[in-house]
Design a protein around this motif. Sequence first.
Motif, short mmCIF file in Angstrom:
data_model
loop_
_atom_site.label_atom_id
_atom_site.label_comp_id
_atom_site.label_asym_id
_atom_site.label_seq_id
_atom_site.Cartn_x
_atom_site.Cartn_y
_atom_site.Cartn_z
N MET A 41 8.56 -41.26 27.48
CA MET A 41 8.42 -39.96 26.82
C MET A 41 8.87 -38.85 27.76
O MET A 41 8.75 -38.96 28.97
N PHE A 42 9.39 -37.78 27.17
CA PHE A 42 9.81 -36.60 27.90
C PHE A 42 9.10 -35.38 27.34
O PHE A 42 8.82 -35.33 26.14
N THR A 43 8.87 -34.39 28.16
CA THR A 43 8.39 -33.10 27.70
C THR A 43 9.58 -32.15 27.71
O THR A 43 10.24 -32.01 28.73
N VAL A 44 9.85 -31.54 26.58
CA VAL A 44 10.95 -30.59 26.47
C VAL A 44 10.37 -29.27 26.01
O VAL A 44 9.72 -29.19 24.97
N TRP A 45 10.58 -28.23 26.78
CA TRP A 45 10.07 -26.91 26.42
C TRP A 45 10.87 -26.34 25.27
O TRP A 45 12.08 -26.54 25.17
N GLY A 46 10.19 -25.63 24.39
CA GLY A 46 10.84 -25.01 23.24
C GLY A 46 12.01 -24.15 23.66
O GLY A 46 11.97 -23.49 24.69
N GLY A 47 13.04 -24.18 22.86
CA GLY A 47 14.22 -23.39 23.16
C GLY A 47 15.25 -24.11 24.00
O GLY A 47 16.36 -23.64 24.16
N ASN A 48 14.90 -25.27 24.55
CA ASN A 48 15.84 -26.03 25.37
C ASN A 48 16.65 -26.93 24.43
O ASN A 48 16.48 -28.14 24.39
N GLU A 49 17.55 -26.32 23.68
CA GLU A 49 18.33 -27.03 22.68
C GLU A 49 19.22 -28.11 23.29
O GLU A 49 19.43 -29.16 22.67
N VAL A 50 19.73 -27.87 24.50
CA VAL A 50 20.59 -28.87 25.14
C VAL A 50 19.82 -30.16 25.35
O VAL A 50 20.28 -31.25 25.00
N ALA A 51 18.61 -30.07 25.92
CA ALA A 51 17.80 -31.27 26.16
C ALA A 51 17.38 -31.91 24.84
O ALA A 51 17.45 -33.13 24.68
N MET A 52 16.96 -31.09 23.87
CA MET A 52 16.54 -31.63 22.58
C MET A 52 17.68 -32.41 21.91
O MET A 52 17.47 -33.51 21.38
N ASN A 53 18.88 -31.85 21.95
CA ASN A 53 20.03 -32.53 21.36
C ASN A 53 20.38 -33.80 22.11
O ASN A 53 20.72 -34.82 21.49
N LEU A 54 20.30 -33.77 23.44
CA LEU A 54 20.57 -34.97 24.23
C LEU A 54 19.64 -36.10 23.84
O LEU A 54 20.08 -37.21 23.56
N TYR A 55 18.34 -35.82 23.82
CA TYR A 55 17.37 -36.87 23.50
C TYR A 55 17.53 -37.35 22.07
O TYR A 55 17.46 -38.55 21.79
N THR A 56 17.76 -36.45 21.13
CA THR A 56 17.95 -36.85 19.74
C THR A 56 19.18 -37.73 19.60
O THR A 56 19.14 -38.76 18.92
N ASN A 57 20.26 -37.35 20.25
CA ASN A 57 21.50 -38.11 20.15
C ASN A 57 21.44 -39.47 20.83
O ASN A 57 22.27 -40.33 20.55
N THR A 58 20.46 -39.66 21.71
CA THR A 58 20.32 -40.96 22.37
C THR A 58 19.19 -41.80 21.76
O THR A 58 18.80 -42.81 22.32
#
Length: 52
Positions: free
Chosen positions: A17-34
């Motif tokens: 699991m990862f914690t991604v702070w709100g607004g960090n779209e780059v990280a959110m997209n990376l994790y979703t795409n993987t």
Amino acid sequence: MAAGEQATLAAGDSALMFTVWGGNEVAMNLYTNTGYRVVEEHRSLALPRATT
């Protein structure tokens, strides 16, 4: 990410699991795409402090 997943499995765990702070779209997209999915989401509101 693959190395982290392999280390997690090697340690005997079944989830990573990862914690991604709100607004960090780059990280959110990376994790979703993987293949990662959102399991929790929190919201908060900063309240003003009382003045005396």
